[in-house]
Scaffold this motif. Structure first.
Motif, PDB file in Angstrom:
ATOM      1  N   THR A 137       0.845  -1.192   0.000  1.00  6.75           N
ATOM      2  CA  THR A 137       0.000   0.000   0.000  1.00  6.75           C
ATOM      3  C   THR A 137       0.880   1.241   0.000  1.00  6.75           C
ATOM      4  OG1 THR A 137      -0.129   0.268   2.406  1.00  6.75           O
ATOM      5  CG2 THR A 137      -1.694  -1.260   1.378  1.00  6.75           C
ATOM      6  N   GLU A 138       0.275   2.378  -0.311  1.00  7.57           N
ATOM      7  CA  GLU A 138       0.952   3.667  -0.180  1.00  7.57           C
ATOM      8  C   GLU A 138       0.690   4.141   1.243  1.00  7.57           C
ATOM      9  OE1 GLU A 138       0.616   8.210  -1.955  1.00  7.57           O
ATOM     10  OE2 GLU A 138      -0.031   6.531  -3.218  1.00  7.57           O
ATOM     11  N   HIS A 139       1.636   3.874   2.119  1.00  2.54           N
ATOM     12  CA  HIS A 139       1.393   3.994   3.552  1.00  2.54           C
ATOM     13  C   HIS A 139       1.870   5.331   4.099  1.00  2.54           C
ATOM     14  CE1 HIS A 139       0.330   2.441   7.421  1.00  2.54           C
ATOM     15  NE2 HIS A 139       1.556   2.552   7.909  1.00  2.54           N
ATOM     16  N   THR A 140       1.030   5.938   4.943  1.00  3.09           N
ATOM     17  CA  THR A 140       1.383   7.169   5.637  1.00  3.09           C
ATOM     18  C   THR A 140       1.323   6.920   7.128  1.00  3.09           C
ATOM     19  OG1 THR A 140       0.465   8.529   3.855  1.00  3.09           O
ATOM     20  CG2 THR A 140       0.829   9.596   5.977  1.00  3.09           C
ATOM     21  N   GLU A 141       2.414   7.209   7.795  1.00  2.00           N
ATOM     22  CA  GLU A 141       2.532   6.965   9.225  1.00  2.00           C
ATOM     23  C   GLU A 141       2.954   8.266   9.910  1.00  2.00           C
ATOM     24  OE1 GLU A 141       6.102   4.864  11.299  1.00  2.00           O
ATOM     25  OE2 GLU A 141       4.698   3.303  10.636  1.00  2.00           O
ATOM     26  N   LEU A 142       2.247   8.617  10.962  1.00  2.00           N
ATOM     27  CA  LEU A 142       2.576   9.837  11.686  1.00  2.00           C
ATOM     28  C   LEU A 142       2.711   9.526  13.163  1.00  2.00           C
ATOM     29  CD1 LEU A 142       2.893  12.967  11.759  1.00  2.00           C
ATOM     30  CD2 LEU A 142       0.417  13.065  12.171  1.00  2.00           C
ATOM     31  N   TYR A 143       3.876   9.842  13.726  1.00  2.00           N
ATOM     32  CA  TYR A 143       4.072   9.676  15.160  1.00  2.00           C
ATOM     33  C   TYR A 143       3.699  10.976  15.869  1.00  2.00           C
ATOM     34  CZ  TYR A 143       5.956   5.030  15.619  1.00  2.00           C
ATOM     35  OH  TYR A 143       6.081   3.667  15.669  1.00  2.00           O
ATOM     36  N   VAL A 144       2.895  10.838  16.910  1.00  3.73           N
ATOM     37  CA  VAL A 144       2.442  12.011  17.649  1.00  3.73           C
ATOM     38  C   VAL A 144       2.928  11.916  19.085  1.00  3.73           C
ATOM     39  CG1 VAL A 144       0.416  12.340  16.202  1.00  3.73           C
ATOM     40  CG2 VAL A 144       0.237  10.923  18.236  1.00  3.73           C
ATOM     41  N   SER A 145       3.114  13.049  19.688  1.00  5.91           N
ATOM     42  CA  SER A 145       3.562  13.122  21.076  1.00  5.91           C
ATOM     43  C   SER A 145       2.368  13.176  22.018  1.00  5.91           C
ATOM     44  CB  SER A 145       4.420  14.365  21.267  1.00  5.91           C
ATOM     45  OG  SER A 145       3.622  15.533  21.107  1.00  5.91           O
ATOM     46  N   GLY A 146       2.649  13.059  23.293  1.00  4.33           N
ATOM     47  CA  GLY A 146       1.590  13.242  24.271  1.00  4.33           C
ATOM     48  C   GLY A 146       0.963  14.617  24.182  1.00  4.33           C
ATOM     49  N   ALA A 147       1.767  15.618  23.876  1.00  4.86           N
ATOM     50  CA  ALA A 147       1.235  16.977  23.741  1.00  4.86           C
ATOM     51  C   ALA A 147       0.261  17.068  22.571  1.00  4.86           C
ATOM     52  CB  ALA A 147       2.384  17.977  23.555  1.00  4.86           C
ATOM     53  N   ASP A 148       0.576  16.355  21.471  1.00  3.13           N
ATOM     54  CA  ASP A 148      -0.334  16.347  20.320  1.00  3.13           C
ATOM     55  C   ASP A 148      -1.687  15.765  20.711  1.00  3.13           C
ATOM     56  OD1 ASP A 148       1.632  17.355  18.569  1.00  3.13           O
ATOM     57  OD2 ASP A 148       2.415  15.350  18.202  1.00  3.13           O
ATOM     58  N   ALA A 149      -1.652  14.671  21.458  1.00  9.62           N
ATOM     59  CA  ALA A 149      -2.896  14.040  21.885  1.00  9.62           C
ATOM     60  C   ALA A 149      -3.671  14.930  22.845  1.00  9.62           C
ATOM     61  CB  ALA A 149      -2.601  12.692  22.537  1.00  9.62           C
ATOM     62  N   LEU A 150      -2.979  15.512  23.794  1.00 11.18           N
ATOM     63  CA  LEU A 150      -3.647  16.362  24.777  1.00 11.18           C
ATOM     64  C   LEU A 150      -4.268  17.595  24.145  1.00 11.18           C
ATOM     65  CD1 LEU A 150      -1.085  16.121  27.701  1.00 11.18           C
ATOM     66  CD2 LEU A 150      -3.415  15.226  27.690  1.00 11.18           C
ATOM     67  N   ALA A 151      -3.685  18.069  23.039  1.00  8.42           N
ATOM     68  CA  ALA A 151      -4.240  19.242  22.357  1.00  8.42           C
ATOM     69  C   ALA A 151      -5.622  18.972  21.786  1.00  8.42           C
ATOM     70  CB  ALA A 151      -3.287  19.691  21.254  1.00  8.42           C
ATOM     71  N   VAL A 152      -5.949  17.686  21.596  1.00 11.34           N
ATOM     72  CA  VAL A 152      -7.269  17.326  21.072  1.00 11.34           C
ATOM     73  C   VAL A 152      -8.350  17.455  22.141  1.00 11.34           C
ATOM     74  CG1 VAL A 152      -8.643  15.449  20.047  1.00 11.34           C
ATOM     75  CG2 VAL A 152      -6.257  15.774  19.354  1.00 11.34           C
ATOM     76  N   VAL A 153      -7.986  17.237  23.394  1.00  8.12           N
ATOM     77  CA  VAL A 153      -8.983  17.149  24.469  1.00  8.12           C
ATOM     78  C   VAL A 153      -9.889  18.386  24.551  1.00  8.12           C
ATOM     79  CG1 VAL A 153      -9.301  16.941  26.967  1.00  8.12           C
ATOM     80  CG2 VAL A 153      -7.625  15.497  25.795  1.00  8.12           C
ATOM     81  N   PRO A 154      -9.369  19.614  24.479  1.00  4.37           N
ATOM     82  CA  PRO A 154     -10.270  20.775  24.552  1.00  4.37           C
ATOM     83  C   PRO A 154     -11.264  20.864  23.395  1.00  4.37           C
ATOM     84  CG  PRO A 154      -7.999  21.425  25.008  1.00  4.37           C
ATOM     85  CD  PRO A 154      -7.946  20.039  24.478  1.00  4.37           C
ATOM     86  N   THR A 155     -10.979  20.183  22.290  1.00  3.38           N
ATOM     87  CA  THR A 155     -11.878  20.250  21.131  1.00  3.38           C
ATOM     88  C   THR A 155     -13.000  19.223  21.190  1.00  3.38           C
ATOM     89  OG1 THR A 155     -10.672  18.667  19.706  1.00  3.38           O
ATOM     90  CG2 THR A 155      -9.871  20.949  19.766  1.00  3.38           C
ATOM     91  N   LEU A 156     -12.934  18.293  22.132  1.00  2.00           N
ATOM     92  CA  LEU A 156     -13.883  17.174  22.142  1.00  2.00           C
ATOM     93  C   LEU A 156     -15.338  17.606  22.341  1.00  2.00           C
ATOM     94  CD1 LEU A 156     -11.807  14.521  24.135  1.00  2.00           C
ATOM     95  CD2 LEU A 156     -12.201  14.629  21.658  1.00  2.00           C
ATOM     96  N   PRO A 157     -15.663  18.527  23.271  1.00  2.00           N
ATOM     97  CA  PRO A 157     -17.070  18.900  23.424  1.00  2.00           C
ATOM     98  C   PRO A 157     -17.698  19.442  22.147  1.00  2.00           C
ATOM     99  CG  PRO A 157     -15.810  19.636  25.314  1.00  2.00           C
ATOM    100  CD  PRO A 157     -14.810  19.174  24.296  1.00  2.00           C
ATOM    101  N   ALA A 158     -16.979  20.269  21.406  1.00  2.96           N
ATOM    102  CA  ALA A 158     -17.520  20.805  20.159  1.00  2.96           C
ATOM    103  C   ALA A 158     -17.568  19.733  19.077  1.00  2.96           C
ATOM    104  CB  ALA A 158     -16.674  21.992  19.686  1.00  2.96           C
ATOM    105  N   MET A 159     -16.616  18.809  19.102  1.00  2.20           N
ATOM    106  CA  MET A 159     -16.572  17.764  18.091  1.00  2.20           C
ATOM    107  C   MET A 159     -17.740  16.796  18.240  1.00  2.20           C
ATOM    108  SD  MET A 159     -13.414  15.124  17.331  1.00  2.20           S
ATOM    109  CE  MET A 159     -12.210  16.472  17.328  1.00  2.20           C
ATOM    110  N   PHE A 160     -18.080  16.448  19.481  1.00  4.80           N
ATOM    111  CA  PHE A 160     -19.115  15.435  19.717  1.00  4.80           C
ATOM    112  C   PHE A 160     -20.474  16.052  20.041  1.00  4.80           C
ATOM    113  CE2 PHE A 160     -15.338  12.967  19.921  1.00  4.80           C
ATOM    114  CZ  PHE A 160     -15.711  11.701  19.499  1.00  4.80           C
ATOM    115  N   ASP A 161     -20.524  17.198  20.590  1.00  2.00           N
ATOM    116  CA  ASP A 161     -21.693  17.972  21.006  1.00  2.00           C
ATOM    117  C   ASP A 161     -22.768  17.182  21.756  1.00  2.00           C
ATOM    118  OD1 ASP A 161     -23.276  18.739  17.771  1.00  2.00           O
ATOM    119  OD2 ASP A 161     -23.591  17.009  19.049  1.00  2.00           O
ATOM    120  N   GLU A 162     -22.442  15.999  22.188  1.00  2.00           N
ATOM    121  CA  GLU A 162     -23.160  15.268  23.231  1.00  2.00           C
ATOM    122  C   GLU A 162     -22.060  14.619  24.048  1.00  2.00           C
ATOM    123  OE1 GLU A 162     -27.134  12.643  23.609  1.00  2.00           O
ATOM    124  OE2 GLU A 162     -25.682  11.827  22.213  1.00  2.00           O
TER     125      GLU A 162
END
Length: 646
Positions: free
Chosen positions: A333-358
């Protein structure tokens, strides 16, 4: 993939301009689901308005614009999803005299409704969809959802107006929608990490069940939410329990090789149907059985390397990117792999309420959001491996529940009941494992109640939510299959009916649509599901390993070394987060004074677990994460309401 919204008044008392403005604002809240086009249709003589946001996948021309009217002008539809067998239906409809201007599946859907009616049409459709269909002749609105529940559909009352939409944020845009928190639904969230249909976090608000239809007219709108019973008024055209019971009653009678051939054939067709698009298509590849099967079947039917995507985690035991890389290299396959840090993951947390809205508390929402964001950089459609565990006995918790049920059945009834009384005195401590956890299952009347202890977070969530009464779900039944099949089948049915559509598919839908990415799941083709249900259990639960038949199919494409290896799952280190970078955020949301002022949760009970967790007691992070997701959502909801009122 798209977003839909709309409203129906009890009387046609608003002019076209006002209806257009209301529906347009509701639809625009879903721009992320459909950034390519916008449409609003109203009939002020009927008090109806439909809005649509389009993500163009099939027929990128204006001929795919929605809302769309049928050729005879009787029906108008706003539709979210894909009808995978639309080409087959189109051929049948052409033979019956229907003509088509473009090649969108929306036009085929409308012609099918003209030919067969809405109920027969959805039963003929193989796809994922949420549909809002206005019948001008009958002056009624039909809402419909696909069999498995891939696409969401909320509805409810905003004052005296019936409102509906793909996400709650569309309903929020109606100025009369000020429905507060439903305590019963909050209790469900604390137990399950999600709120299953037909319940929703707001009062007077509901979700359409998978495989269900709802008919609403002005008279029903006028009667209001108090007269609406979703269990009575939603009609199932496809019900997993009855379909599973029928499959068990007429089981597959061939040998394992015949079953393997049939499953390979079904999965190949299901995957091929989901590769049809006028935009780039890729696949989420984790390296586990399910996503590897889908990737292999895609590559086997593609003349070019399939685009595969994997997220890796730096310095984490959750990282499995190397497994995906091995599969991708073998399949070319034409594979794309991205390594993320803990900071990258934590940056998602504040966006979760708007993303899921329940409020939604499956912590794997974080890595899922990251891999969806990665895939969207190159494709507009991505296939996933969702469904394999629920159909082919993939979860370790199934084995644990069967083991415990086997033990419990050997213990005399009086002794079991006495031990259960002792366990109830432990309260939530039975969640921490050991004897207390086993004792909590002692008064179980069947495998269903044993299994509920395996999957529940808060054991008694109604006790921590003032005014709550915990609604019944399939997890509360001693035997979800009601006498058919085996205890293993009963657990898989409960997960397929509740956990799969209300957790896994919600997670994938919201995280993918947040970046305007369409996600498709070949293993959830209804033909695959019904075939899996017809199989003897030994084809799934096997001494050589579970998901036996699915792995036999995978061995046709990958070497044994890539098939016979364990997988840890797509998790997130929540406990580490709450003790580290998220501690201050959590402390603010869990502040006892704040909880008392808001009044939705027992402040003392929550604070007790928070302090116990900080003191080092194990496992309380699962209890706390769903509380935190509710608190973060509630803060977001109040901010949104404030913006609407200003």
């Amino acid at each position: 993939m798209c977003g839909l919204a709309g409203l129906l008044r009890p009387t046609p008392d608003l002019d076209a301009g006002r209806l257009t403005a209301l529906a347009g604002a509701m639809g625009d809240a879903l721009e992320h689901r459909g950034p390519d086009d916008r449409g609003v249709w109203v009939d002020d003589t009927a008090g109806i308005a439909l809005a649509h946001r389009r993500l163009s996948i099939l027929d990128l021309s204006p001929l795919g614009h929605q809302p769309m009217a049928s050729a005879d002008n009787r029906y108008v539809v706003a539709y979210n999803g894909e009808i995978y067998n639309f080409a087959e239906l189109r051929e049948v409809l052409v033979a019956r005299g229907h003509a088509f201007r473009g090649h969108s599946d929306t036009e085929v859907l409308l012609a099918a409704v003209v030919e067969w009616g809405i109920e027969d049409t959805v039963a003929r459709c193989n796809g994922m969809f949420a549909i809002a269909l206005w019948d001008r002749e009958e002056r009624c609105l039909w809402l419909a959802r696909d069999r498995v529940g891939k696409k969401p559909l909320y509805y409810g009352w905003a004052g005296d107006t019936f409102v509906f939409g793909s996400e709650l944020k569309a309903l929020w845009r109606h100025p009369a929608f000020d429905n507060g928190v439903d305590p019963d639904s909050l209790a469900l969230l604390l137990r399950l990490d999600y709120i299953p249909a037909p319940h929703a976090i707001h009062r007077d608000t509901f979700k359409l069940l998978p495989g269900a239809l709802l008919r609403i007219d002005a008279a029903a709108v006028a009667r209001g939410a108090g007269a609406h019973d979703p269990h009575r008024d939603q009609r199932r055209y496809w019900d997993p329990r009855s379909r599973m019971q029928a499959a068990i009653a007429s089981p597959f009678t061939g040998d394992v090789l015949e079953a393997e051939n049939r499953l390979d054939e079904l999965l190949r067709d299901a995957t091929g149907l989901r590769m049809v698009a006028d935009v780039p298509v890729g696949v989420f590849l984790s390296g586990g059985t399910d996503s590897s099967v889908v990737t292999a079947l895609m590559q086997a039917q593609s003349r070019h390397p399939v685009r595969s995507f994997t997220i890796g985690f730096e310095r984490s035991h959750h990282d499995e990117a190397h497994l995906a890389r091995e599969v991708a290299e073998h399949l070319h396959t034409e594979h794309t792999e991205l390594y993320v840090s803990g900071a990258d993951a934590l940056a998602v947390v504040p966006t979760l309420p708007a993303m899921f809205d329940e409020p939604f508390a499956d912590a794997s929402q974080v890595p899922t959001a990251l891999v969806a964001r990665l895939a969207r950089t190159a494709v507009t459609v991505a296939l996933s491996g969702d469904g394999g565990d629920e159909l082919f006995f993939g979860y370790k918790r199934y084995e644990r529940a069967l083991r415990n049920w086997g033990w419990l059945r050997r213990i005399p009834g009086p002794l079991r009941r006495a031990l259960a009384r002792g366990a109830r005195e432990h309260g939530e401590a039975s969640r921490t494992g050991g004897f207390a956890a086993l004792a909590a299952e002692m008064d179980a009347r069947g495998i269903g109640e044993v299994y509920r202890q395996r999957i529940a977070r808060w054991r008694d969530p109604a006790a921590v939510v003032p005014g709550a009464s915990l609604p019944h779900t399939l997890y509360d039944e001693p035997d979800p299959l009601r006498g058919a099949g085996t205890p293993a089948d009963a657990m898989m049915l409960a997960d397929f009916s509740v956990y799969l559509p209300e957790d896994l598919l919600v997670k994938v839908d919201r995280t993918s649509m947040a970046v305007s990415l369409e996600a498709r799941a070949p293993l959830l083709d209804w033909r695959v599901a019904e075939f899996a249900w017809s199989l003897p259990l030994v084809f799934k639960r096997h001494p050589d390993g579970n998901k036996h038949l699915l792995k036999r199919v995978l061995r046709r494409y990958l070497p044994d070394s890539m098939v016979d290896r364990g997988k840890r799952g797509f998790g997130a280190p929540v406990s580490e987060w709450l003790k580290g970078d998220l501690r201050e955020w959590a402390s603010s949301l869990l502040d006892p004074a704040r909880l008392r002022a808001e009044g939705h949760l027992d402040a003392d009970a929550v604070n007790g677990l928070w302090q116990a967790f900080l003191a080092g007691e194990r496992k309380w992070h699962t209890h706390l994460w769903n509380v935190l997701m509710f608190q973060a959502w509630h803060e977001h909801w109040r901010r949104e309401r404030s913006g609407q009122e200003s």
